[in-house]
Design a protein around this motif. Structure first.
Motif, mmCIF file in Angstrom:
data_model
loop_
_atom_site.group_PDB
_atom_site.id
_atom_site.type_symbol
_atom_site.label_atom_id
_atom_site.label_comp_id
_atom_site.label_asym_id
_atom_site.label_seq_id
_atom_site.Cartn_x
_atom_site.Cartn_y
_atom_site.Cartn_z
ATOM 1 N N LEU A 1 0.833 -1.203 0.000
ATOM 2 C CA LEU A 1 0.000 0.000 0.000
ATOM 3 C C LEU A 1 0.868 1.253 0.000
ATOM 4 O O LEU A 1 0.579 2.222 -0.714
ATOM 5 C CB LEU A 1 -0.916 -0.012 1.224
ATOM 6 C CG LEU A 1 -1.770 1.240 1.451
ATOM 7 C CD1 LEU A 1 -2.722 1.467 0.281
ATOM 8 C CD2 LEU A 1 -2.547 1.132 2.768
ATOM 9 N N GLU A 2 1.929 1.221 0.780
ATOM 10 C CA GLU A 2 2.838 2.368 0.834
ATOM 11 C C GLU A 2 3.477 2.633 -0.527
ATOM 12 O O GLU A 2 3.555 3.784 -0.977
ATOM 13 C CB GLU A 2 3.908 2.116 1.887
ATOM 14 C CG GLU A 2 4.818 3.305 2.152
ATOM 15 C CD GLU A 2 5.761 3.047 3.306
ATOM 16 O OE1 GLU A 2 6.095 4.007 4.022
ATOM 17 O OE2 GLU A 2 6.176 1.881 3.504
ATOM 18 N N ARG A 3 3.918 1.576 -1.197
ATOM 19 C CA ARG A 3 4.504 1.739 -2.531
ATOM 20 C C ARG A 3 3.472 2.305 -3.508
ATOM 21 O O ARG A 3 3.794 3.172 -4.339
ATOM 22 C CB ARG A 3 5.043 0.392 -3.050
ATOM 23 C CG ARG A 3 6.314 -0.062 -2.358
ATOM 24 C CD ARG A 3 6.931 -1.256 -3.066
ATOM 25 N NE ARG A 3 6.144 -2.467 -2.903
ATOM 26 C CZ ARG A 3 6.298 -3.328 -1.907
ATOM 27 N NH1 ARG A 3 7.206 -3.111 -0.970
ATOM 28 N NH2 ARG A 3 5.547 -4.415 -1.839
ATOM 29 N N HIS A 4 2.238 1.819 -3.401
ATOM 30 C CA HIS A 4 1.170 2.313 -4.275
ATOM 31 C C HIS A 4 0.918 3.801 -4.035
ATOM 32 O O HIS A 4 0.779 4.576 -4.996
ATOM 33 C CB HIS A 4 -0.103 1.507 -4.023
ATOM 34 C CG HIS A 4 -1.278 1.955 -4.827
ATOM 35 N ND1 HIS A 4 -1.351 1.801 -6.196
ATOM 36 C CD2 HIS A 4 -2.438 2.567 -4.447
ATOM 37 C CE1 HIS A 4 -2.502 2.299 -6.622
ATOM 38 N NE2 HIS A 4 -3.169 2.761 -5.594
ATOM 39 N N LEU A 5 0.879 4.209 -2.782
ATOM 40 C CA LEU A 5 0.652 5.624 -2.460
ATOM 41 C C LEU A 5 1.794 6.493 -2.980
ATOM 42 O O LEU A 5 1.564 7.609 -3.465
ATOM 43 C CB LEU A 5 0.497 5.788 -0.950
ATOM 44 C CG LEU A 5 -0.816 5.269 -0.355
ATOM 45 C CD1 LEU A 5 -0.712 5.193 1.165
ATOM 46 C CD2 LEU A 5 -1.992 6.158 -0.749
ATOM 47 N N GLN B 1 1.724 9.581 -5.476
ATOM 48 C CA GLN B 1 2.385 10.844 -5.127
ATOM 49 C C GLN B 1 3.290 11.324 -6.262
ATOM 50 O O GLN B 1 3.348 12.530 -6.553
ATOM 51 C CB GLN B 1 3.197 10.647 -3.853
ATOM 52 C CG GLN B 1 3.687 11.916 -3.197
ATOM 53 C CD GLN B 1 4.355 11.625 -1.858
ATOM 54 O OE1 GLN B 1 5.222 10.754 -1.768
ATOM 55 N NE2 GLN B 1 3.941 12.319 -0.819
ATOM 56 N N SER B 2 3.983 10.400 -6.896
ATOM 57 C CA SER B 2 4.882 10.757 -8.002
ATOM 58 C C SER B 2 4.174 10.773 -9.353
ATOM 59 O O SER B 2 4.814 10.978 -10.386
ATOM 60 C CB SER B 2 6.051 9.775 -8.054
ATOM 61 O OG SER B 2 5.594 8.456 -8.339
ATOM 62 N N GLU B 3 2.859 10.533 -9.314
ATOM 63 C CA GLU B 3 2.009 10.543 -10.506
ATOM 64 C C GLU B 3 2.365 9.447 -11.511
ATOM 65 O O GLU B 3 2.110 9.577 -12.704
ATOM 66 C CB GLU B 3 2.033 11.922 -11.169
ATOM 67 C CG GLU B 3 1.517 13.030 -10.239
ATOM 68 C CD GLU B 3 1.452 14.390 -10.902
ATOM 69 O OE1 GLU B 3 2.065 14.548 -11.977
ATOM 70 O OE2 GLU B 3 0.779 15.284 -10.350
ATOM 71 N N LYS B 4 2.929 8.353 -10.991
ATOM 72 C CA LYS B 4 3.158 7.193 -11.853
ATOM 73 C C LYS B 4 1.850 6.454 -12.126
ATOM 74 O O LYS B 4 1.710 5.804 -13.166
ATOM 75 C CB LYS B 4 4.156 6.235 -11.197
ATOM 76 C CG LYS B 4 5.580 6.752 -11.144
ATOM 77 C CD LYS B 4 6.499 5.717 -10.519
ATOM 78 C CE LYS B 4 7.923 6.225 -10.439
ATOM 79 N NZ LYS B 4 8.828 5.236 -9.779
#
Length: 237
Positions: A107-111, A115-118
């Motif tokens: 979940l953290e990686r997804h957020l 955040q980086s608009e990937k």
């Protein structure tokens, strides 16, 4: 959308009694995390586009706070307790971390990708990710309290030993926290039923409200409480 996860009932006893304190303090800390996950679930499907980035930052601050808590448990608090309770006596707590922490990491990686608009923000999908581990996490947060039950602590430790462990733990907590995130988070994701937690001295409470909140001030509207510790009506608290 899942219903709000229920908060943990406070264990019996006196917060000022060091034997009772262990379970009571842990329950209060865990309720902050339940407030945090409930805030994410509440807001995720309701966030307008212009508030996606502040909400994502709030969510990452919550997860960082949760990771910090688990790391200090595993590396400092539980090993100290096991010196007197017995090797492996609290291993169930750490084993339970492994049941849901990988999903929190994902979940953290997804957020961070949002955040980086990937990747594009999708509130419904975010709630589904949380729902995938939420019940397991809440079960752990509840069950861990019993492992710190007052009579168990009293049978193994002296009052001085527990106070020394607590002092060392709090010293490490304060040395490793980011005060600009942890303190405002602890207020806005507090529990109105336990306004004494965290037990901050009055000057630090004042500084949280008037100084430490500023660096990430766009984030704190997503907590259930405002920076004065008053419930926000939309949560129905």
């Amino acid at each position: 959308m899942p219903a709000p996860y229920p908060l943990i009932d406070m264990p019996p006893g006196d917060f000022s009694n060091i034997f009772d304190f262990q379970a009571i303090n842990m329950a209060a800390a865990h309720n902050q995390f339940i407030q945090g996950i409930n805030a994410m679930v509440y807001h995720a499907p309701r966030i307008p586009e212009e508030k996606v980035q502040p909400f994502v930052k709030f969510s990452l601050i919550f997860l960082e706070h949760l990771h910090h808590h688990h790391t200090l448990e595993e590396t400092l608090l539980f090993p100290e307790f096991e010196k007197k309770l017995g090797q492996g006596s609290l291993s169930v707590n750490i084993e339970q971390h492994h049941d849901f922490v990988p999903q929190i990491d994902e979940l953290e990686r997804h957020l961070k990708d949002i955040q980086s608009e990937k990747v594009k923000y999708d509130g419904k999908a975010l709630v589904e990710r949380i729902d995938g581990f939420g019940d397991i996490m809440i079960e752990h947060l509840n069950e861990e309290i019993a492992t710190l039950e007052s009579s168990r602590m009293r049978s193994a430790f002296t009052e001085k030993e527990l106070k020394d462990i607590d002092a060392a733990f709090m010293k490490e907590v304060m040395a490793s926290l980011d005060l600009y995130t942890a303190l405002p988070f602890s207020v806005v994701c507090g529990n109105p039923a336990t306004p004494w937690f965290p037990p901050l001295p009055a000057p630090l409470k004042w500084a949280t409200k008037w100084w430490f909140y500023r660096r990430h001030k766009e984030c704190w509207e997503f907590g259930q409480l405002d920076l004065s510790g008053k419930p926000r009506p939309e949560y129905g608290i």
